[in-house]
Design an enzyme around this catalytic site. Structure first.
Site, PDB file in Angstrom:
ATOM      1  N   HIS A  56       0.848  -1.202   0.000  1.00 44.67           N
ATOM      2  CA  HIS A  56       0.000   0.000   0.000  1.00 44.67           C
ATOM      3  C   HIS A  56       0.883   1.251   0.000  1.00 44.67           C
ATOM      4  O   HIS A  56       0.620   2.198  -0.732  1.00 44.67           O
ATOM      5  CB  HIS A  56      -0.882   0.050   1.256  1.00 44.67           C
ATOM      6  CG  HIS A  56      -1.948  -1.008   1.336  1.00 44.67           C
ATOM      7  ND1 HIS A  56      -2.068  -1.871   2.395  1.00 44.67           N
ATOM      8  CD2 HIS A  56      -2.965  -1.324   0.491  1.00 44.67           C
ATOM      9  CE1 HIS A  56      -3.117  -2.664   2.206  1.00 44.67           C
ATOM     10  NE2 HIS A  56      -3.677  -2.367   1.060  1.00 44.67           N
ATOM     11  N   LYS A  71     -16.159  -7.980   4.406  1.00 40.99           N
ATOM     12  CA  LYS A  71     -14.992  -8.282   5.238  1.00 40.99           C
ATOM     13  C   LYS A  71     -15.228  -7.908   6.694  1.00 40.99           C
ATOM     14  O   LYS A  71     -15.811  -6.873   6.975  1.00 40.99           O
ATOM     15  CB  LYS A  71     -13.771  -7.485   4.739  1.00 40.99           C
ATOM     16  CG  LYS A  71     -13.260  -7.941   3.396  1.00 40.99           C
ATOM     17  CD  LYS A  71     -12.018  -7.151   3.019  1.00 40.99           C
ATOM     18  CE  LYS A  71     -11.507  -7.562   1.642  1.00 40.99           C
ATOM     19  NZ  LYS A  71     -10.363  -6.744   1.214  1.00 40.99           N
ATOM     20  N   ARG A 111      -1.878  -5.681  -8.521  1.00 41.49           N
ATOM     21  CA  ARG A 111      -0.762  -6.566  -8.224  1.00 41.49           C
ATOM     22  C   ARG A 111      -0.520  -7.575  -9.330  1.00 41.49           C
ATOM     23  O   ARG A 111       0.580  -7.773  -9.790  1.00 41.49           O
ATOM     24  CB  ARG A 111      -1.000  -7.318  -6.918  1.00 41.49           C
ATOM     25  CG  ARG A 111      -0.767  -6.472  -5.713  1.00 41.49           C
ATOM     26  CD  ARG A 111      -1.453  -7.040  -4.519  1.00 41.49           C
ATOM     27  NE  ARG A 111      -2.893  -6.888  -4.650  1.00 41.49           N
ATOM     28  CZ  ARG A 111      -3.744  -7.038  -3.663  1.00 41.49           C
ATOM     29  NH1 ARG A 111      -3.313  -7.376  -2.483  1.00 41.49           N
ATOM     30  NH2 ARG A 111      -5.028  -6.870  -3.857  1.00 41.49           N
ATOM     31  N   SER A 123      -2.988  -7.912   2.839  1.00 41.63           N
ATOM     32  CA  SER A 123      -3.149  -7.796   4.290  1.00 41.63           C
ATOM     33  C   SER A 123      -3.505  -9.138   4.931  1.00 41.63           C
ATOM     34  O   SER A 123      -3.121  -9.405   6.072  1.00 41.63           O
ATOM     35  CB  SER A 123      -4.226  -6.758   4.612  1.00 41.63           C
ATOM     36  OG  SER A 123      -3.882  -5.519   4.062  1.00 41.63           O
TER      37      SER A 123
HETATM   38  P1  ADP Z   1      -9.656  -3.944  -0.683  1.00 40.19           P
HETATM   39  O1  ADP Z   1      -9.868  -2.575  -1.227  1.00 40.19           O
HETATM   40  O2  ADP Z   1      -9.884  -5.033  -1.688  1.00 40.19           O
HETATM   41  O3  ADP Z   1     -10.293  -4.201   0.624  1.00 40.19           O
HETATM   42  P2  ADP Z   1      -7.051  -3.333   0.321  1.00 40.19           P
HETATM   43  O4  ADP Z   1      -7.567  -2.403   1.271  1.00 40.19           O
HETATM   44  O5  ADP Z   1      -6.063  -4.323   0.823  1.00 40.19           O
HETATM   45  O6  ADP Z   1      -8.107  -4.141  -0.430  1.00 40.19           O
HETATM   46  O7  ADP Z   1      -6.370  -2.571  -0.861  1.00 40.19           O
HETATM   47  C1  ADP Z   1      -6.709  -1.296  -1.321  1.00 40.19           C
HETATM   48  C2  ADP Z   1      -6.059  -1.100  -2.656  1.00 40.19           C
HETATM   49  O8  ADP Z   1      -4.668  -1.335  -2.554  1.00 40.19           O
HETATM   50  C3  ADP Z   1      -6.551  -2.033  -3.761  1.00 40.19           C
HETATM   51  O9  ADP Z   1      -6.538  -1.327  -4.977  1.00 40.19           O
HETATM   52  C4  ADP Z   1      -5.511  -3.124  -3.787  1.00 40.19           C
HETATM   53  O10 ADP Z   1      -5.423  -3.710  -5.069  1.00 40.19           O
HETATM   54  C5  ADP Z   1      -4.264  -2.332  -3.474  1.00 40.19           C
HETATM   55  N1  ADP Z   1      -3.213  -3.162  -2.881  1.00 40.19           N
HETATM   56  C6  ADP Z   1      -3.299  -3.977  -1.819  1.00 40.19           C
HETATM   57  N2  ADP Z   1      -2.124  -4.602  -1.571  1.00 40.19           N
HETATM   58  C7  ADP Z   1      -1.272  -4.148  -2.525  1.00 40.19           C
HETATM   59  C8  ADP Z   1       0.088  -4.444  -2.857  1.00 40.19           C
HETATM   60  N3  ADP Z   1       0.816  -5.336  -2.170  1.00 40.19           N
HETATM   61  N4  ADP Z   1       0.624  -3.805  -3.896  1.00 40.19           N
HETATM   62  C9  ADP Z   1      -0.121  -2.930  -4.625  1.00 40.19           C
HETATM   63  N5  ADP Z   1      -1.396  -2.626  -4.408  1.00 40.19           N
HETATM   64  C10 ADP Z   1      -1.974  -3.231  -3.362  1.00 40.19           C
END
Ligand code: ADP
Length: 165
Positions: free
Chosen positions: A19, A43, A92, A130
């Site tokens: 992130h 979630k 990703r 995560s």
């Molecule tokens: P979600 O929105 O699906 O609940 P997250 O909060 O983990 O997921 O992620 C928010 C955003 O960050 C999404 O666009 C996700 O694709 C991106 N993201 C999560 N982990 C990574 C990573 N390791 N590298 C790049 N982008 C990521």
């Protein structure tokens, strides 16, 4: 000139170095990036909104043009309220594509003026999410390659304390 603000929404349960990689790329092209913790009905997060916000604030403290907020409801409505010109998402792998593509088209229908920007992290983070971080940490594994020392400490305390109960 009008400030170019981008919103980066997500669950951030907790924020990872993946992130952070996306946030650092985003701040280099926008005047301000609002990282926003959203409620995801699919979630059940491990951390409260307050805990997640604090972890994001600590992780992005070195970036002056980052603000952290919470939103409930439609992300496009919140983006409109903020006067955001863009919404950031991280991509990703191909596996992210299908879902992100679908969401992007829905969001575009709801709010055509919001530009959606997809950023790729460094390849070291393409496997990272995560869920993996929470799992490895719950079994006492070393997560220092995935999160900041502060977040690692918060995770450790969460599992350590809850196992004492
Ligand atoms: P979600 O929105 O699906 O609940 P997250 O909060 O983990 O997921 O992620 C928010 C955003 O960050 C999404 O666009 C996700 O694709 C991106 N993201 C999560 N982990 C990574 C990573 N390791 N590298 C790049 N982008 C990521």
């Amino acid at each position: 000139m009008k400030k170019r603000l981008a919103i980066y929404p997500g669950t951030f349960d907790p924020i990872t170095l993946g992130h952070l990689d996306i946030i650092e790329r985003a701040v280099s092209v926008f005047d301000e990036v609002v990282v926003s913790v959203g409620r995801n009905i699919g979630k059940q997060p491990l951390f409260s909104v307050e805990e997640r916000i604090e972890m994001i604030e600590k992780t992005t403290a070195h970036l002056s043009n980052v603000r952290v907020t919470y939103f409930d409801g439609l992300i496009v409505e919140y983006a409109k309220k903020l006067n955001a010109v863009a919404m950031i998402r991280g991509l990703r792998a191909m596996s992210d594509f299908e879902f992100e593509f679908q969401m992007a088209l829905v969001n575009r229908t709801l709010y055509p003026d919001l530009v959606q920007v997809f950023l790729m992290p460094h390849e070291a983070y393409t496997h990272l999410n995560s869920t993996i971080v929470r799992e490895v940490s719950s079994f006492g594994g070393d997560i220092s390659a995935f999160v900041t020392p502060y977040v690692a400490d918060v995770l450790h305390k969460k599992f350590y304390r809850s196992s004492e109960k």
